[in-house]
Motif scaffolding. Structure first.
Motif, mmCIF file in Angstrom:
data_model
loop_
_atom_site.group_PDB
_atom_site.id
_atom_site.type_symbol
_atom_site.label_atom_id
_atom_site.label_comp_id
_atom_site.label_asym_id
_atom_site.label_seq_id
_atom_site.Cartn_x
_atom_site.Cartn_y
_atom_site.Cartn_z
ATOM 1 N N GLN A 131 77.925 65.178 76.208
ATOM 2 C CA GLN A 131 79.152 64.989 75.437
ATOM 3 C C GLN A 131 79.692 66.322 74.919
ATOM 4 O OE1 GLN A 131 77.497 62.169 72.684
ATOM 5 N NE2 GLN A 131 78.155 60.384 73.859
ATOM 6 N N CYS A 132 78.796 67.256 74.582
ATOM 7 C CA CYS A 132 79.243 68.596 74.205
ATOM 8 C C CYS A 132 79.930 69.280 75.382
ATOM 9 C CB CYS A 132 78.057 69.445 73.736
ATOM 10 S SG CYS A 132 77.489 69.101 72.062
ATOM 11 N N VAL A 133 79.349 69.150 76.572
ATOM 12 C CA VAL A 133 79.952 69.765 77.754
ATOM 13 C C VAL A 133 81.341 69.193 78.004
ATOM 14 C CG1 VAL A 133 79.726 70.104 80.248
ATOM 15 C CG2 VAL A 133 77.708 70.285 78.783
ATOM 16 N N LEU A 134 81.533 67.917 77.679
ATOM 17 C CA LEU A 134 82.840 67.276 77.832
ATOM 18 C C LEU A 134 83.789 67.598 76.679
ATOM 19 C CD1 LEU A 134 81.690 63.785 79.147
ATOM 20 C CD2 LEU A 134 82.957 65.521 80.417
ATOM 21 N N LEU A 135 83.311 68.408 75.714
ATOM 22 C CA LEU A 135 84.115 68.858 74.578
ATOM 23 C C LEU A 135 84.604 67.701 73.717
ATOM 24 C CD1 LEU A 135 86.098 71.746 76.301
ATOM 25 C CD2 LEU A 135 84.268 71.975 74.620
ATOM 26 N N GLU A 136 83.707 66.737 73.489
ATOM 27 C CA GLU A 136 84.003 65.668 72.541
ATOM 28 C C GLU A 136 83.765 66.207 71.133
ATOM 29 O OE1 GLU A 136 81.892 62.114 73.516
ATOM 30 O OE2 GLU A 136 82.573 62.115 75.610
ATOM 31 N N ALA A 137 84.745 66.039 70.255
ATOM 32 C CA ALA A 137 84.739 66.728 68.967
ATOM 33 C C ALA A 137 83.532 66.389 68.102
ATOM 34 C CB ALA A 137 86.033 66.417 68.215
ATOM 35 N N GLN A 138 83.026 65.156 68.177
ATOM 36 C CA GLN A 138 81.904 64.758 67.329
ATOM 37 C C GLN A 138 80.546 65.099 67.933
ATOM 38 O OE1 GLN A 138 82.751 63.671 64.317
ATOM 39 N NE2 GLN A 138 84.858 63.892 65.034
ATOM 40 N N ALA A 139 80.533 65.571 69.169
ATOM 41 C CA ALA A 139 79.257 65.774 69.864
ATOM 42 C C ALA A 139 78.374 66.861 69.254
ATOM 43 C CB ALA A 139 79.520 66.063 71.342
ATOM 44 N N PRO A 140 78.908 68.014 68.828
ATOM 45 C CA PRO A 140 78.011 69.026 68.269
ATOM 46 C C PRO A 140 77.224 68.532 67.054
ATOM 47 C CG PRO A 140 80.126 70.013 68.808
ATOM 48 C CD PRO A 140 80.291 68.532 68.967
ATOM 49 N N GLY A 141 77.886 67.791 66.178
ATOM 50 C CA GLY A 141 77.173 67.244 65.030
ATOM 51 C C GLY A 141 76.085 66.280 65.453
ATOM 52 N N GLY A 142 76.371 65.438 66.450
ATOM 53 C CA GLY A 142 75.374 64.490 66.938
ATOM 54 C C GLY A 142 74.209 65.187 67.606
ATOM 55 N N LEU A 143 74.493 66.263 68.363
ATOM 56 C CA LEU A 143 73.417 66.999 69.014
ATOM 57 C C LEU A 143 72.562 67.736 67.988
ATOM 58 C CD1 LEU A 143 71.924 68.042 71.475
ATOM 59 C CD2 LEU A 143 73.688 69.797 71.761
ATOM 60 N N ALA A 144 73.195 68.331 66.978
ATOM 61 C CA ALA A 144 72.429 69.023 65.933
ATOM 62 C C ALA A 144 71.482 68.063 65.238
ATOM 63 C CB ALA A 144 73.387 69.662 64.927
#
Length: 510
Positions: A131-144
């Motif tokens: 989802q980060c690779v797809l540049l979904e705005a909420q993904a970095p927080g979810g991955l962290a």
């Protein structure tokens, strides 16, 4: 897996190999032992080790082939097949094919609907990375959040392979400072794993996070080790080095050609646009030329955003008016709205868009975007871009017939040059870029010879289209296109399509 697990043992052996020795020997010995013991499950799982080694060397297709071979070899044991599918999803994510990775992750739930806690956590991390690779705005927080759970579980390998994907995503959405603690975590995990590969990535990521603050990227020697050439670290280093060459007036801190050539030969498909974009930006700055095929991509991902932004800056610096119009419209329609910059090319999207608009002939929009770029750079701690944006805004206000107090642009110019001096920026290069963009396609006055729409029409007519087919491409009535064509002929002082195309090429409009 337990310490006695043969897959974990061979991973450790490969990790500890000295430089000059390859991973193939311990891997093949482990596979041979598994077959002798008729342990097909272990033989299948060992293919994940080979996949990791292949992907580290940029051999994306070979990595997929290893995992697919393991899937064919594996007995019908849900946990084993799920492990192999997780490995496949990991390869697909690292190869910048996130949609395929998400489909593979969906398949796992059918194969093993009740995975172990660790298996479930690994699937969550891979999903968040995709989802980060797809540049979904909420993904970095979810991955962290998922990676904090990974740390608590003591899964150093999963953390070390995923953190380098989190940091570019944080930066893309304007969270530069949030990346620094994760670099420290990556460095710590690299020591736990005794991994030269992850140590190198931590080093390069640390340099990249300092680049927007003016620290010149240092030369890095790429160690040859059992896992091969680290294309991810090299990709970031190539972008940062190219950006520094542009903002410091062409004084490249390291030669790029050898690194770029190697990147082009080894990186997975999702990264391959990077070297071309970085080289185009440096070439545009030094030689005022851009590739004729500098077209916007069909889509942008975390791993193509840097190269795309670099190519856009190349067009803004040296492209034709027609190219600038195409790119400016593309940014309006296709660029992810929340993505403000990138890690490997830390220019501000707002500033690059401003130069594209100016080169297109829309000075007012360019000035508005440059003002926004100054505010964003000041608010997010980007002194390099703040200085460049101020210098370019000052030149725009000084060289266009906009109603602007002399005091305002003089103060902007002074502040920009002082700020640029503090971070090593070549103020004259930044100023020249915007003045050249403002003058493109103009003859006796600062007003554009062609409007952005007229530039689009001329570009289509130059391709040999009729008024009707050009109108269809632009969604206009054909008589409207005919009116635009008449205006083009009048502005260029010509009487035919052929004469208009020749004159426009001479003036750099197409």
């Amino acid at each position: 897996m337990a310490a006695s697990d043969p897959v974990q043992r061979v991973r450790q052996v490969i990790r500890d190999l000295p430089p000059g020795e390859t991973w193939h020997t311990p891997y093949q010995e482990a596979v041979r032992a598994a077959h002798v013991a008729s342990d097909l499950a272990t033989a299948a799982r060992l293919t994940t080790v080979a996949a990791v080694c292949h992907i580290a060397a940029g051999q994306y297709r070979e990595a997929l082939a290893e995992v697919d071979f393991g899937l064919r070899l594996a007995p019908d044991i849900p946990a084993v097949r799920a492990e192999l599918l997780r490995a496949r999803a990991s390869v697909e994510v690292f190869g910048a094919e996130p949609e395929t990775a998400l489909r593979t992750l969906d398949e796992i739930s059918l194969v093993d609907p009740a995975p172990s806690d660790l298996g479930r956590l690994e699937q969550l991390v891979h999903r968040r990375v995709a989802q980060c690779v797809l540049l979904e705005a909420q993904a970095p927080g979810g991955l962290a959040e998922a990676l904090h759970a990974v740390e608590r579980a003591g899964q150093s390998t999963l953390a070390a392979t995923s953190i380098p994907r989190l940091i570019p995503a944080l930066v893309a959405f304007g969270n530069l400072d949030a990346g620094r603690p994760w670099v420290e975590t990556l460095a710590a995990q690299a020591e736990v794993l005794r991994s030269r590969w992850h140590r190198l990535e931590a080093r390069v990521l640390e340099e990249a996070l300092y680049a927007p603050r003016g620290r010149i990227h240092q030369a890095i020697e790429w160690p040859e080790h059992p896992l091969g050439f680290d294309y991810f670290a090299a990709w970031i280093a190539a972008g940062i080095s190219s950006y520094q060459a542009v903002v410091t007036g062409g004084r490249a801190p390291r030669p790029l050609s050898g690194l770029v050539n190697r990147l082009q030969s080894v990186v997975p498909p999702g990264f391959r646009s990077g070297p071309e974009g970085f080289q185009a930006a440096v070439g545009a700055h030094l030689d005022r030329r851009v590739p004729a095929e500098a077209e916007p991509p069909a889509r942008v991902t975390l791993f193509t955003a840097s190269s795309t932004l670099a190519m856009a800056e190349a067009v803004a610096l040296a492209g034709s008016q027609s190219q600038a119009v195409t790119w400016a419209r593309w940014f309006e329609e296709s660029w992810p709205e929340a993505v403000a910059t990138t890690l490997a090319w830390p220019a501000l999207v707002l500033r690059v868009r401003a130069l594209l608009e100016v080169r297109s002939g829309d000075v007012n929009t360019g000035v508005r975007l440059l003002r926004a770029a100054v505010r964003w750079a000041d608010g997010h701690g980007y002194p390099v871009e703040a200085a460049i944006a101020r210098i370019q805004l000052a030149e725009m206000l000084a060289h266009t017939p906009m109603t602007t107090a002399r005091r305002e642009w003089e103060e902007l110019r002074r502040a920009g040059r002082l700020g640029g001096r503090a971070v090593g920026i070549d103020a004259s290069a930044a100023a020249h870029a915007v003045v050249e963009a403002a003058s493109l396609g103009r003859f006796d006055s600062v007003r554009p010879a062609l409007t952005p729409r007229e530039a689009e029409v001329l570009h289509l007519l130059a391709e040999g289209r009729s008024y009707r087919t050009a109108a269809e491409a632009l969604g206009l009535e054909w008589r409207t296109v005919q009116v635009h064509a008449r205006n083009i002929y009048q502005k260029l002082g010509v009487h035919s399509k052929v004469e208009a195309v020749l004159a426009a090429r001479d003036a750099g409009l197409i």
